[in-house]
Write an enzyme that holds these catalytic residues in place. Structure first.
Site, mmCIF file in Angstrom:
data_model
loop_
_atom_site.group_PDB
_atom_site.id
_atom_site.type_symbol
_atom_site.label_atom_id
_atom_site.label_comp_id
_atom_site.label_asym_id
_atom_site.label_seq_id
_atom_site.Cartn_x
_atom_site.Cartn_y
_atom_site.Cartn_z
ATOM 1 N N LYS A 58 4.647 8.080 1.786
ATOM 2 C CA LYS A 58 3.613 8.673 0.939
ATOM 3 C C LYS A 58 2.708 9.605 1.742
ATOM 4 C CE LYS A 58 5.609 6.151 -1.992
ATOM 5 N NZ LYS A 58 6.988 5.714 -1.645
ATOM 6 N N ALA A 75 6.890 -3.243 -3.138
ATOM 7 C CA ALA A 75 5.874 -3.866 -2.292
ATOM 8 C C ALA A 75 4.877 -4.658 -3.129
ATOM 9 C CB ALA A 75 5.161 -2.799 -1.470
ATOM 10 N N GLY A 106 18.168 8.018 -6.749
ATOM 11 C CA GLY A 106 17.126 7.087 -7.183
ATOM 12 C C GLY A 106 15.776 7.528 -6.655
ATOM 13 N N ASP A 130 11.739 -8.837 -1.591
ATOM 14 C CA ASP A 130 13.064 -8.228 -1.738
ATOM 15 C C ASP A 130 14.208 -9.230 -1.685
ATOM 16 O OD1 ASP A 130 11.514 -5.996 -1.689
ATOM 17 O OD2 ASP A 130 12.454 -5.065 0.052
ATOM 18 N N GLU A 133 6.846 -12.483 13.032
ATOM 19 C CA GLU A 133 7.339 -11.122 12.833
ATOM 20 C C GLU A 133 8.207 -10.730 14.014
ATOM 21 O OE1 GLU A 133 8.659 -7.878 11.816
ATOM 22 O OE2 GLU A 133 7.252 -8.695 10.332
ATOM 23 N N HIS A 165 -15.642 12.317 -19.275
ATOM 24 C CA HIS A 165 -15.106 13.670 -19.514
ATOM 25 C C HIS A 165 -15.654 14.634 -18.467
ATOM 26 C CE1 HIS A 165 -13.750 17.195 -21.761
ATOM 27 N NE2 HIS A 165 -14.959 17.722 -21.559
#
Length: 463
Positions: free
Chosen positions: A53, A315, A177, A307, A36, A439
């Protein structure tokens, strides 16, 4: 730096695809390392899914508190940023913990191929070479930069938009978008004056118009101005903000804002110093690498996921492909099957889709029925004061087998998983209708949509 000489599987990139590939590889008994160049967890964890988010959730809480009380305390934008960063830090720490617990070596630095079985990892003036039997490319993507609107100053990408220290008074978003709508609506809920410029005929073009309509209503309620068929051409900055010029047809218009956010898509990270040419690989015109159904490139021991290969930049797509690639390396017969790949927009209300839409099914010549049920008559939705939206289930008119489903409404991102499983398992609308749902819950809207589809099937047979 962690020093190794050779591994069975080397993974380049530690985003949701990369760390999932490394974990599955280690679980399957292979000596594994992940490289990384930035922060472990990748874009998704640090400047993508997780922080966006978190801020979106905080914006909903901010709006709710603002309606109820003038004392909103930590629900301010500054407080939201602190909360977001705490979430990011916890997630990133969790990824590192999982990798280390699984015995995966984490190598910090930028990987560059020396030959087909060796990479050099460079970091802060040091270099380490490591050999591998197999390698998984999970290098992700970055925001596309427009030539007319280069990043810098008052023009930024989604990366910078998630880390502003001060709430902007006004913001113009280029691109309608899912990223543009999500971040634009988030800022609007905090109180920013937001304008969305969309080059096409409508925002969220991936979804059918009836699904998008409730989102547009809420965007309008949140004070967002939407301008369609608008092409941004240039921007002029000054001390107070910027003037963005756009073309609508043959006429030029302008909009003033403090900042401009460009969200016109993402570009695969297959260029730069990676050195694919040294192993005989070449990305296509859009920067994507061609693979087979096991994510294997034309170089048999080199795999590409996420990607940088064909399909939407999601993701969960990357995580799914990671597992397929790792299992293929281990000699297992795993292959890609996108029959039930959910697409979610964390707008207000949320949007989610899986499988075929009603339009797509008809275009393929299928005889279909569509069972639909609204949140407006659901007891749980009424209690939550979240009654806008509906569930639509698309199924074969004769057998009732479910081909697709779409949801617009509260918790659509969660509810879509039941429908994805139904498609994956080859379930029928009768199976869903006869499944006992507790319910009062939002899941009953799915059951009722399935019941309506069954009713249509019965009526069709009578006729």
């Amino acid at each position: 730096m962690f020093h190794l000489e050779a591994v069975d599987t080397l993974v380049i990139g530690s985003g949701p695809g990369g760390y999932a590939a490394a974990l599955r590889s280690a679980q399957l008994g292979m000596k594994t390392a992940v490289v990384e160049r930035g922060k472990v967890g990748g874009v998704c964890t640090h400047v993508g899914c997780i922080p966006s988010k978190a801020l979106i959730a905080e914006s909903h809480r901010f709006q709710l508190h603002s309606e109820r009380s003038s004392d909103i305390g930590t629900a301010s934008f500054e407080g939201a940023q602190s909360f977001k960063q705490a979430v990011v830090n916890k997630q990133a720490g969790g990824v590192q913990f999982l990798l280390k617990t699984a015995g995966v070596a984490i190598l910090q630095g930028e990987a560059s191929f020396m030959d087909e079985h060796t990479v050099a990892i460079r970091s802060e003036g040091t270099e380490q070479q490591i050999s591998f039997k197999n390698v998984v490319l999970a290098t992700g993507s970055r925001p596309i930069e427009l030539e007319a609107l280069p990043y810098g100053g008052r023009i930024f990408s989604s990366t910078e938009a998630l880390s502003l220290s001060k709430l902007p008074a006004s913001l113009v978003v280029i691109g309608g978008g899912y990223i543009g709508v999500e971040l634009g609506q988030m800022y609007a809920k905090f109180g920013t004056n937001v304008t969305i410029l969309e080059g096409g005929g409508g925002v969220l073009p991936e979804f059918e118009a009836d699904l998008v309509a409730p989102v547009i209503r809420q965007l309008n309620n949140d004070g967002v101005t939407i301008i369609t068929d608008a092409k941004a051409v240039k921007a002029q900055e000054d001390a107070d903000g910027l003037t963005l010029y756009y073309m609508k047809g043959s006429e030029q218009h302008l909009v003033r804002a403090e900042y401009a956010l460009v969200t016109v898509g993402r570009r695969p990270n297959t260029d730069g110093k990676l050195g694919l040419e040294r192993i005989g690989l070449q990305a296509g015109a859009r920067g994507l690498i061609e693979t087979d159904e096991q994510c294997r490139t034309k170089v048999p021991h080199v795999y590409a996921i996420g990607d940088i290969r064909t399909g939407p930049a999601l993701a969960h797509k990357a995580t799914y492909e990671a597992k397929v690639a790792a299992e293929a390396i281990a000699g297992r017969p795993s292959i890609i099957d996108y029959k039930a790949m959910p697409l979610v927009v964390f707008s207000g209300p949320e949007l989610a889709s899986v499988g075929l839409t009603e339009t797509e099914s008809k275009e393929k010549g299928y005889s279909v029925i569509a069972g639909k049920s609204a949140f407006g008559i659901n007891g749980r939705a009424l209690a939550l004061k979240e009654t806008d939206g509906f569930v639509k289930i698309v199924a074969d008119q004769t057998s009732g087998m479910i081909w697709g489903a779409q949801i617009v409404g509260v918790e659509a991102s969660t509810l879509i998983s039941e429908l994805a499983l139904a498609i994956e398992m080859g379930a029928t609308v009768e199976d869903l209708a006869m499944t006992i749902h507790p319910h009062p819950t939002l899941g009953e809207v799915i059951m009722e949509a399935a019941e309506n589809a069954v009713r249509k099937m019965i009526m069709g047979k009578k006729n």
